[in-house]
Design a protein around this motif. Structure first.
Motif, PDB file in Angstrom:
ATOM      1  N   SER A  15      68.717  49.370  13.024  1.00  0.00           N
ATOM      2  CA  SER A  15      69.032  50.575  13.799  1.00  0.00           C
ATOM      3  C   SER A  15      68.304  50.611  15.141  1.00  0.00           C
ATOM      4  O   SER A  15      67.096  50.366  15.210  1.00  0.00           O
ATOM      5  N   ILE A  16      69.088  50.905  16.172  1.00  0.00           N
ATOM      6  CA  ILE A  16      68.498  51.041  17.513  1.00  0.00           C
ATOM      7  C   ILE A  16      68.329  52.538  17.773  1.00  0.00           C
ATOM      8  O   ILE A  16      69.293  53.306  17.618  1.00  0.00           O
ATOM      9  N   ASN A  65      66.634  54.126  23.018  1.00  0.00           N
ATOM     10  CA  ASN A  65      66.608  52.698  23.357  1.00  0.00           C
ATOM     11  C   ASN A  65      68.009  52.178  23.652  1.00  0.00           C
ATOM     12  O   ASN A  65      68.208  51.326  24.518  1.00  0.00           O
ATOM     13  N   TYR A  66      68.985  52.706  22.913  1.00  0.00           N
ATOM     14  CA  TYR A  66      70.376  52.305  23.176  1.00  0.00           C
ATOM     15  C   TYR A  66      70.758  52.675  24.606  1.00  0.00           C
ATOM     16  O   TYR A  66      71.323  51.871  25.356  1.00  0.00           O
ATOM     17  N   HIS A 106      76.426  48.850  18.940  1.00  0.00           N
ATOM     18  CA  HIS A 106      75.089  48.489  18.470  1.00  0.00           C
ATOM     19  C   HIS A 106      75.011  47.042  18.009  1.00  0.00           C
ATOM     20  O   HIS A 106      74.051  46.334  18.286  1.00  0.00           O
ATOM     21  N   PHE A 157      74.322  44.448  20.787  1.00  0.00           N
ATOM     22  CA  PHE A 157      72.913  44.319  21.172  1.00  0.00           C
ATOM     23  C   PHE A 157      72.133  43.610  20.066  1.00  0.00           C
ATOM     24  O   PHE A 157      71.337  42.707  20.325  1.00  0.00           O
ATOM     25  N   GLU A 158      72.391  44.013  18.803  1.00  0.00           N
ATOM     26  CA  GLU A 158      71.659  43.420  17.676  1.00  0.00           C
ATOM     27  C   GLU A 158      71.862  41.905  17.628  1.00  0.00           C
ATOM     28  O   GLU A 158      70.899  41.138  17.540  1.00  0.00           O
ATOM     29  N   SER A 212      62.594  43.709  16.072  1.00  0.00           N
ATOM     30  CA  SER A 212      63.768  44.584  16.211  1.00  0.00           C
ATOM     31  C   SER A 212      64.115  44.793  17.681  1.00  0.00           C
ATOM     32  O   SER A 212      63.312  44.505  18.573  1.00  0.00           O
ATOM     33  N   VAL A 213      65.323  45.321  17.896  1.00  0.00           N
ATOM     34  CA  VAL A 213      65.740  45.663  19.259  1.00  0.00           C
ATOM     35  C   VAL A 213      64.797  46.748  19.811  1.00  0.00           C
ATOM     36  O   VAL A 213      64.466  46.743  20.998  1.00  0.00           O
ATOM     37  N   ASN A 214      64.356  47.634  18.942  1.00  0.00           N
ATOM     38  CA  ASN A 214      63.415  48.682  19.400  1.00  0.00           C
ATOM     39  C   ASN A 214      62.117  48.061  19.917  1.00  0.00           C
ATOM     40  O   ASN A 214      61.578  48.485  20.950  1.00  0.00           O
ATOM     41  N   CYS A 268      62.765  46.675  23.316  1.00  0.00           N
ATOM     42  CA  CYS A 268      62.809  47.733  24.330  1.00  0.00           C
ATOM     43  C   CYS A 268      61.380  48.105  24.742  1.00  0.00           C
ATOM     44  O   CYS A 268      61.103  48.280  25.942  1.00  0.00           O
TER      45      CYS A 268
END
Ligand SMILES: C[S@@+](CC[C@H](N)C(=O)[O-])C[C@H]1O[C@@H](n2cnc3c(N)ncnc32)[C@H](O)[C@@H]1O
Length: 277
Positions: free
Chosen positions: A9-10, A14-15, A35, A38-39, A53-55, A58
């Motif tokens: 989950s982003i 952040n998205y 999503h 990006f993932e 993670s993408v988070n 970021c």
């Protein structure tokens, strides 16, 4: 490095940050429900940085100034799909209408200039080069420029080396046999074709006036990622790089509205061309 599981989950903030960043960096508009894009596309960079993670990525992008990672993030989000002789009706129009026209108009200088804007890994530029040779224009002074935002695909285009799966897409066997030689699992384009094209890293949103004038500009399957304002600016710039009467070709499924000021739209065979006014 321990193996890590990517958190799917982003966070919404952040998205939005990634959307805005992508728009500022490449001009690409990514909708709210992508999503997974990006993932999946940022996963290799996340892994390379030892993040999970993408988070996390970021947070990294917020705090670190790393031009290389910045560029990698932008490039990872571009779609680079391309193949040889994509949209054959366009190549047929070039062969049957544009080439005869240029052979007549340029019989004194014997010089022709083409541009594959958003060239990705080069198949578009090299398809044109092979077509020119096939039509007996090999002795002419031919310049084909290929440009793309991504330096990774530009370097691949320069190499002229393709995987089996890439030469299987769109390239007639006769041209594979004629212009490529096998090297292990790859196919290498011969120097005659490779030298007809040169490749540079260029952002289509920059001023392009100094690149021209061209007889033909391919700008295919890239406009779909931009908003109307960006599209219009790019169209105006592309127009400025074409000779009067020069051709602009967009992707088969693409159309841009409000071009009448700069281009005359014309059907040739089963395709549409835009002729610079
Ligand atoms: C789907 S590919 C199209 C390749 C080829 N023109 C074709 O139709 O087969 C789109 C290309 O546009 C490039 N691109 C995206 N945004 C760009 C920008 N702002 N400036 C230049 N190239 C860009 C991408 O890197 C990608 O290689």
């Amino acid at each position: 490095m321990a193996s890590q599981t990517l958190t799917p989950s982003i966070f919404p903030e952040n998205y939005r940050f990634l959307q805005q960043r992508l728009y500022a960096q490449v001009g690409i508009v990514l909708e709210d429900n992508k999503h997974y894009l990006f993932e999946s596309r940022l996963a290799p960079i996340i892994k390379q940085l030892g993040l999970s993670s993408v988070n996390d990525l970021c947070a990294f992008l917020h705090t670190e100034r790393n031009a290389e990672i910045d560029q990698q993030v932008g490039e990872a989000m571009t779609t680079n799909e391309t193949y040889f002789f994509r949209d054959p009706a366009q190549y047929e129009a070039i062969r049957t209408v544009l080439f005869p026209k240029l052979m007549e108009e340029r019989r004194d200088t014997k010089s022709i200039r083409f541009w594959s804007a958003a060239s990705s890994t080069g198949q578009e530029a090299y398809s044109l080069a092979m077509l020119l040779l096939q039509e007996g224009l090999g002795s002419w002074n031919i310049q084909i420029l290929g440009t793309d935002f991504s330096s990774t695909v530009v370097n691949r285009a320069r190499s002229g080396i393709y995987q089996q799966i890439e030469v299987n897409r769109g390239l007639p066997t006769s041209l594979l046999v004629k212009h490529f030689c096998r090297s292990g699992m790859e196919w290498k384009l011969d120097d005659t074709v490779r030298r007809m094209a040169r490749f540079e890293t260029i952002d289509l949103r920059n001023s392009m006036r100094t690149l021209g004038p061209f007889d033909l500009v391919f700008c295919r399957n890239v406009m779909i990622y931009f908003d109307d304002k960006t599209k219009r600016n790019i169209m105006k710039e592309l127009h400025s790089t074409l000779f009067r009467g020069g051709w602009l070709l967009l992707g088969g499924a693409e159309s841009v509205f409000g071009l009448d000021e700069w281009f005359e739209r014309r059907s040739v065979g089963n395709t549409t061309i835009y002729i610079a006014r």
